[in-house]
Design an enzyme around this catalytic site. Structure first.
Site, PDB file in Angstrom:
ATOM      1  N   ASP A 454      26.374  -3.504   0.522  1.00 12.27           N
ATOM      2  CA  ASP A 454      25.360  -4.311  -0.160  1.00 12.27           C
ATOM      3  C   ASP A 454      24.699  -5.233   0.888  1.00 12.27           C
ATOM      4  O   ASP A 454      25.376  -5.749   1.788  1.00 12.27           O
ATOM      5  CB  ASP A 454      26.053  -5.142  -1.251  1.00 12.27           C
ATOM      6  CG  ASP A 454      25.074  -6.044  -1.971  1.00 12.27           C
ATOM      7  OD1 ASP A 454      24.467  -5.603  -2.947  1.00 12.27           O
ATOM      8  OD2 ASP A 454      24.913  -7.224  -1.543  1.00 12.27           O
ATOM      9  N   ILE A 455      23.392  -5.414   0.786  1.00 14.08           N
ATOM     10  CA  ILE A 455      22.670  -6.293   1.724  1.00 14.08           C
ATOM     11  C   ILE A 455      23.002  -7.753   1.410  1.00 14.08           C
ATOM     12  O   ILE A 455      22.895  -8.199   0.255  1.00 14.08           O
ATOM     13  CB  ILE A 455      21.155  -6.062   1.632  1.00 14.08           C
ATOM     14  CG1 ILE A 455      20.835  -4.594   1.971  1.00 14.08           C
ATOM     15  CG2 ILE A 455      20.401  -6.989   2.570  1.00 14.08           C
ATOM     16  CD1 ILE A 455      19.367  -4.247   1.805  1.00 14.08           C
ATOM     17  N   GLU A 497      20.035  -3.327  -4.075  1.00 12.72           N
ATOM     18  CA  GLU A 497      20.239  -3.361  -2.631  1.00 12.72           C
ATOM     19  C   GLU A 497      21.593  -2.764  -2.241  1.00 12.72           C
ATOM     20  O   GLU A 497      22.068  -2.979  -1.139  1.00 12.72           O
ATOM     21  CB  GLU A 497      20.134  -4.807  -2.125  1.00 12.72           C
ATOM     22  CG  GLU A 497      21.215  -5.769  -2.640  1.00 12.72           C
ATOM     23  CD  GLU A 497      20.812  -6.445  -3.946  1.00 12.72           C
ATOM     24  OE1 GLU A 497      21.364  -7.500  -4.256  1.00 12.72           O
ATOM     25  OE2 GLU A 497      19.934  -5.925  -4.664  1.00 12.72           O
TER      26      GLU A 497
END
Length: 574
Positions: A454-455, A497
């Site tokens: 995940d960003i 994301e």
């Protein structure tokens, strides 16, 4: 008697009468031959058109049969997964209650707490439930319809197969701690003297000599799977025919996708009963019957290809209306007739000219006829070549159209499996790939590793620079990650994301090397406007008897551990 004058007249005028007459007969014979060739071509067109139409229907039905066989083959595995999942959830609840109250409450109080917690669990309209039995065969927890048996011994319960069901369950729990068994048992709402085949999974609780179990009836599992399968088949639109139907061998209609109302103008029961009777003793066959055409609203002849689906009592079929095939043949025949008429007109014109020339130069008729026939043959050959070129052009157009349709289908498949923003696999596609790889790994005994990342602070990026910039970063990050992976790896956008990487035939150690490369390439990459991006990753390896949901849950938990430990980290299993 004939005198010389009459003989001379006969000699003089005879050739002018006989030779043109012979020539006329010859011309008529040639025209009749051409007419017969034309009729033969029309008959060949009818035969070939019918054959092509039937082959098309056969091919599509055969493809659907293979699809149905494949779907039905995984029913048992899905059934095992469902039952196992229920028992494991119940096991977790029971153990949590035991550990929490051990040493505080009595054995009976703890048992009652477990009964209360597990007694409310039921599935399939109360057909499936959790039961609890001790190793002496005493029933501790039962569903409502068997409550009268609680706290009584059921050790001698016999299945319809003549085996002691409870004794077999106890044996499995003592020797293996857990396991599956096929047996028979009564069903809620049914005659208690009647038993139904089911798949059961039992597991020892590890305390008080207790075990729990759950089961699902085979008939219920099949109905559930068949319902999903029929729903999928009802959306099939690739046959380009008027309908697709599926029957049971007793004549029950399971699926009928026709646009027409099957209750109008036709005795449906008689038609489908006839279909079932005609396929008896065969794997497949063509049948013909009268049915209402939804386009013309008239009762017309239908030609249908029907086929039995192996290892089931299903019959699948589809076909075409004879009138529509005949209309197509008529249209092609009209085009051929126009060419033929033009050819005959020219032939007749030639014959008339030649007839005049025969009268004028009767003495040189033999030579002249030879030249005319040579000219005639050349003309016919030219027309035949022209006809062949027309056919070749038509075939080229059909081929071009077919390729165009294939390209369109390929584009549609790409759109269905590709994330529109990042151009990597979308959620549906990457989960399909993961499901396939899990099955392959279990089947072949190979390794499989999965990374969920995940960003970090992506919401802050969107809030600061705008969603357009956020979308641009997602695209750039997806492309950068793809370059960091091997050819055998798969990358998909899991949602928002979040991204999912599937690494077949890869150990946890090798997967960690690849994951580290991905993390560092993102960390060191200079995104637009100097934005720095990091990711938090959760890395797991597939365990034995683990399903996709359990695998993804572990990866998700490890990813959030990375975030809790400061982000820009990889967390994996010990």
């Amino acid at each position: 008697m004939l005198n010389e004058t009459n003989i001379l007249r006969l000699v003089a005028f005879g050739p002018l009468i006989v030779i043109p007459l012979v020539f006329m007969v010859l011309c008529i014979t040639i025209m009749d031959s051409q007419n017969q060739n034309f009729r033969n071509s029309i008959e060949k067109l009818k035969v070939n058109s019918t054959k092509i139409q039937e082959q098309k229907i056969e091919t599509k039905i055969d493809q659907l049969v293979k699809y149905i066989e494949n779907k039905k083959s995984i029913i048992e595995q899905e059934l095992k997964d469902r039952v196992t999942h229920r028992v494991y959830n119940a096991y977790t609840i029971a153990n949590a209650i035991y550990k929490k109250n051990k040493g505080i409450k009595s054995e009976e109080e703890i048992k009652n707490l477990i009964k209360t917690a597990l007694g409310s669990l039921s599935w399939n309209n109360n057909e499936s439930f959790i039961w609890m039995v001790n190793f002496k065969g005493m029933l501790e927890l039962a569903p409502k319809y068997l409550k009268h048996l609680e706290n009584t011994s059921i050790i001698s319960t016999l299945g319809q197969d003549g085996k002691f069901t409870i004794k077999n369950e106890i044996k499995i729990c003592k020797e293996k701690q857990e396991g599956f068994l096929w047996d028979t048992y009564t069903k809620s709402g049914q005659d208690k003297s009647k038993q139904f085949e089911q798949l059961a999974f039992v597991k020892s609780l590890g305390f008080y000599d207790l075990y729990i179990g759950s089961a699902e009836y085979i008939s219920t599992a099949k109905k559930r799977s068949d319902k999903v399968l029929l729903s999928t088949l009802s959306k099939v639109d690739s046959l380009n025919t008027h309908y697709l139907f599926i029957l049971k061998e007793d004549g029950t209609i399971l699926l009928h996708t026709a646009n027409d109302d099957i209750n109008l103008d036709v005795n449906v029961s008689n038609v489908f009963t006839s279909i079932v009777s005609k396929i008896k003793g065969k794997r497949s066959t063509f049948v013909t019957y009268i049915w209402r055409n939804p386009n013309t609203k008239e009762m017309e002849t239908k030609v249908t290809y029907i086929k039995k689906i192996p290892n089931s009592d299903w019959i699948i079929g589809s076909g075409y209306y004879k009138s529509e095939l005949e209309a197509s043949i008529l249209k092609q025949s009209a085009a051929m007739h126009a060419i033929y008429a033009l050819q005959i007109d020219k032939l007749l014109y030639i014959c008339i000219i030649l007839m005049i020339l025969v009268f004028i130069i009767s003495y040189a008729l033999s030579v002249f006829i030879k030249k005319i026939f040579a000219s005639y043959q050349k003309n016919i050959s030219t027309k035949n070549l022209e006809l062949m070129k027309v056919n070749e052009t038509l075939e080229e157009k059909v081929y071009a159209r077919t390729k165009e349709l294939e390209n369109i289908n390929n584009k549609l498949n790409y759109l269905a499996t590709t994330d529109s923003l990042t151009q990597v696999h979308n959620r549906y596609s990457i989960l399909e790939i993961l499901t396939h790889e899990i099955q392959r790994a279990k089947r072949n005994g190979t390794l499989l590793s999965v990374v969920l990342f995940d960003i970090d602070f992506f919401k802050k990026i969107n809030d600061t620079y705008g969603h357009d910039k956020g979308d641009s970063i997602l695209c750039e990050l997806a492309a950068l990650t793809s370059k960091s992976l091997r050819n055998i790896d798969f990358l998909g956008r899991y949602g928002g994301e979040e991204f999912l990487i599937v690494m077949p035939d890869t150990s946890l150690e090798n997967a960690l090397t690849i994951s580290t490369r991905v993390k560092e390439n993102i960390q060191n990459h200079h995104f637009e406007e100097g934005i720095k991006v990091t990711v938090s990753l959760g890395l797991v390896q597939l365990r034995n008897n683990e399903n996709i949901d359990e695998l993804l849950k572990r990866a998700d938990e490890l990813m959030y551990t990375s975030k809790e430990n400061g982000r820009n980290k990889i967390t994996t299993e010990e």
